[in-house]
Design a protein around this motif. Structure first.
Motif, mmCIF file in Angstrom:
data_model
loop_
_atom_site.group_PDB
_atom_site.id
_atom_site.type_symbol
_atom_site.label_atom_id
_atom_site.label_comp_id
_atom_site.label_asym_id
_atom_site.label_seq_id
_atom_site.Cartn_x
_atom_site.Cartn_y
_atom_site.Cartn_z
ATOM 1 N N ALA A 32 9.585 -12.449 14.593
ATOM 2 C CA ALA A 32 9.816 -11.150 15.287
ATOM 3 C C ALA A 32 11.059 -11.464 16.448
ATOM 4 C CB ALA A 32 8.686 -10.746 15.966
ATOM 5 N N ALA A 78 14.565 -9.605 15.438
ATOM 6 C CA ALA A 78 15.142 -8.682 16.617
ATOM 7 C C ALA A 78 16.479 -9.116 16.785
ATOM 8 C CB ALA A 78 14.343 -8.703 17.867
ATOM 9 N N THR A 133 19.846 -6.947 15.881
ATOM 10 C CA THR A 133 21.013 -6.554 16.805
ATOM 11 C C THR A 133 22.286 -6.902 16.125
ATOM 12 O OG1 THR A 133 19.451 -6.949 18.585
ATOM 13 C CG2 THR A 133 21.702 -6.746 18.985
ATOM 14 N N THR A 144 16.747 -1.320 10.842
ATOM 15 C CA THR A 144 15.023 -1.761 11.111
ATOM 16 C C THR A 144 14.776 -2.886 10.154
ATOM 17 O OG1 THR A 144 14.666 0.653 11.540
ATOM 18 C CG2 THR A 144 12.933 -0.559 10.946
ATOM 19 N N VAL A 192 9.034 -7.498 9.607
ATOM 20 C CA VAL A 192 8.595 -8.632 10.149
ATOM 21 C C VAL A 192 7.570 -8.973 8.743
ATOM 22 C CG1 VAL A 192 7.881 -10.410 11.628
ATOM 23 C CG2 VAL A 192 9.402 -8.362 12.475
ATOM 24 N N HIS A 201 7.536 -3.670 12.404
ATOM 25 C CA HIS A 201 8.893 -3.436 12.225
ATOM 26 C C HIS A 201 9.749 -3.427 13.841
ATOM 27 C CE1 HIS A 201 8.046 -1.544 8.282
ATOM 28 N NE2 HIS A 201 7.194 -0.888 8.952
ATOM 29 N N VAL A 202 10.960 -4.028 13.394
ATOM 30 C CA VAL A 202 11.847 -4.247 14.619
ATOM 31 C C VAL A 202 12.880 -3.209 14.423
ATOM 32 C CG1 VAL A 202 13.212 -5.900 15.789
ATOM 33 C CG2 VAL A 202 10.841 -6.750 15.151
ATOM 34 N N THR A 203 13.117 -2.565 15.343
ATOM 35 C CA THR A 203 14.566 -1.605 15.062
ATOM 36 C C THR A 203 15.485 -1.875 16.453
ATOM 37 O OG1 THR A 203 13.098 0.068 14.301
ATOM 38 C CG2 THR A 203 15.160 0.856 14.905
ATOM 39 N N ARG A 204 16.723 -1.945 16.144
ATOM 40 C CA ARG A 204 17.742 -2.090 16.995
ATOM 41 C C ARG A 204 18.787 -1.109 16.624
ATOM 42 N NH1 ARG A 204 14.346 -4.192 19.362
ATOM 43 N NH2 ARG A 204 13.993 -6.245 20.110
#
Length: 193
Positions: free
Chosen positions: A101, A105, A109, A161, A164, A174-177
């Motif tokens: 994760a 992330a 980014t 997005t 993971v 989910h990881v959103t930047r």
């Protein structure tokens, strides 16, 4: 001047003590058991090393561990380890998931910045989505969704997005930047100020 009396001589039968007066403090059972001993105490006619005796030692010392009720405990450590093994595996997989994760992330980014930067260009060679995917690692880029606006606004915001991978059931997330870049000023054409 004051003179002190010399140390008394060692007795003839020194038992488990070493013969050297410098090593007199060493009184370890079994350390000197193989050395022939003179005198009356501790005579060992075979000159064979003897197993150490002391608290917690029994005549059957070295023949396997025995609990207080004389039942052997062979294999109990293995059973205890097998009972604890699922907990160890779950902790290890959770640590790996957190590492994935954090990596996702960081990659999201990077991808969002690349997409926003590409969206601000007047004549981009590639689209923002392709720029974001090329800035990320292969498996992260394949799991990413990218959205980016276009200029002529004041700013362009790109959103990435990443899903993971779930190593444990029910742990997928989910990881959103987001990344925002300013659009170029249209009044600064060729020649500028």
């Amino acid at each position: 001047m004051v003179f002190s009396a010399p140390d008394p001589p060692l007795p003839v039968s020194w038992g488990a003590s070493p013969p050297n007066p410098l090593l007199r403090g060493l009184r370890q059972p079994g350390l000197w058991a193989g050395v022939p001993q003179g005198g009356t105490g501790g005579h060992n006619p075979d000159h064979r090393p003897q197993p150490p005796r002391g608290p917690g030692r029994s005549p059957g010392f070295g023949k396997g561990r025995v609990r207080g009720n004389n039942t052997p405990d062979h294999g109990s450590v293995s059973v205890e380890f097998l009972g604890f093994l699922p907990v160890l595996l779950a902790v290890a997989l959770a640590a790996i998931t957190l590492g994935l994760a954090a990596f996702a992330a960081q990659q999201a980014t990077t991808g969002a910045r690349a997409a926003a930067r590409t969206a601000t260009l007047d004549e981009p060679r590639t689209g923002p989505e392709a720029a974001a995917r090329s800035a990320m690692t292969g498996w992260v880029g394949d799991r990413a969704t990218v959205s980016a606006g276009r200029c002529p606004g004041q700013n362009v915001t790109a959103t990435v997005t990443v899903t993971v991978p779930a190593l444990l059931p029910g742990t997928g997330f989910h990881v959103t930047r987001h990344a925002t870049m300013p659009c170029p000023d249209p009044g600064l054409g060729e020649g500028g100020p």
